[in-house]
Design a protein around this motif. Sequence first.
Motif: not given
Length: 390
Positions: A30-59
């Motif tokens: 189970s020793r970890i021998v390889h690692v990597e990280a990535q950033l993906v932008d997911l669009p929201v599936e519908t408009v989402r708003t609350d009292a303070l903000q709008t959910f623009v995208k999911q980083e």
Amino acid sequence: MNASQNTGSSILDATTTTAHAAFADVTAGSRIVHVEAQLVDLPVETVRTDALQTFVKQETIFVRIRTADGTEGVGYSYTIGTGGGAVLSLLRETLLPALIGLEAERPEAVWLALFGITRATTVGPITALALAAVDTAVWDAKTRRAGLPLWVAGGGASPSIPMYDTEGGWLHLTVDELVAHAVASKERGMGGVKIKVGKPRGHQDLERLRAVRDAVGDDLDIMVDANQSFTVSEAVRRARLFEQVDVFWFEEPLPAEDIEGHRQLARSTSVPIAVGESMYSIGHFREHLQRGGASIVQPDVARVGGITPWLKIAHLAESFNAPVAPHFLMELHVSLVCAIPNALYLEHIPQLRAVTTDELRIEGGRGWAPTTAGLGIAWDDEALGRLIVS
């Protein structure tokens, strides 16, 4: 010591040595021998708003690990529009190099090792989100190696969980739209719906809630969520209004750090107070529970630093006889709430359908934990590849 005692001791020592050697063989794979990280932008599936903000995208920050025996683990965390680059930088510059050689079979050891080298930046969202991306990958690899689904490895309390819907309760929706969504949710067997509150006047919130209550009757739970937008006095005033429509819980009425304000509010109303989505440490949850500032906890696995601390928070809540209803991430949280005995609800907000090849199983208004080994999320690598930002 006589000869027979010497012989017994030798046999015990030999057995112990053999057991340790066998365990070492297991963990070596189970020793970890390889690692990597990535950033993906997911669009929201519908408009989402609350009292303070709008959910623009999911980083969405992904971490992939591979162990010495070839097992892969995929973990992730997210933001709702900003900060993803900072999380990715912390991972690539500090955390991922430290992962090499650690054992995925031992998530507590991995988590503690990484927490130990980030003490200068804890407790806070950037570090918690980075730790969560790693920790979920470690648990994915660990449970894949064991051939167990996460909900069983985490405790296996129940294979399914009641669901409530948030997707039809956003603040920008009209009264007619709120009612239509609530009726549809009830027809699908959902146990409740969450309505965002925070209109300029309390009577505006109440009118929206009353329309939904009149449409669905008394046998559907109605939750309300203020997203930390009120002062103590205004939260007390609105809670009294919300009591008129039998609100099931009042979520994030105040800024998360205002523990005394939550305590005052909880003592002034019959509506249960729910907190947790904007909290980043087990100690913060403990303070709310000890001081009576919350009766329902809503830990977000990404924001508390992963599965390892999430399970501790859930069992902490159990010791206070408090139920757990986690925030967002239904595709991952379904396995965690099914692992624990004090789960109340799973929140329905789909967000991964664009990058997965399978969906959360929902039948009769209940979410069913995946039965495949690992986290049980079927990632679509081709779709993810098209959305990589960095």
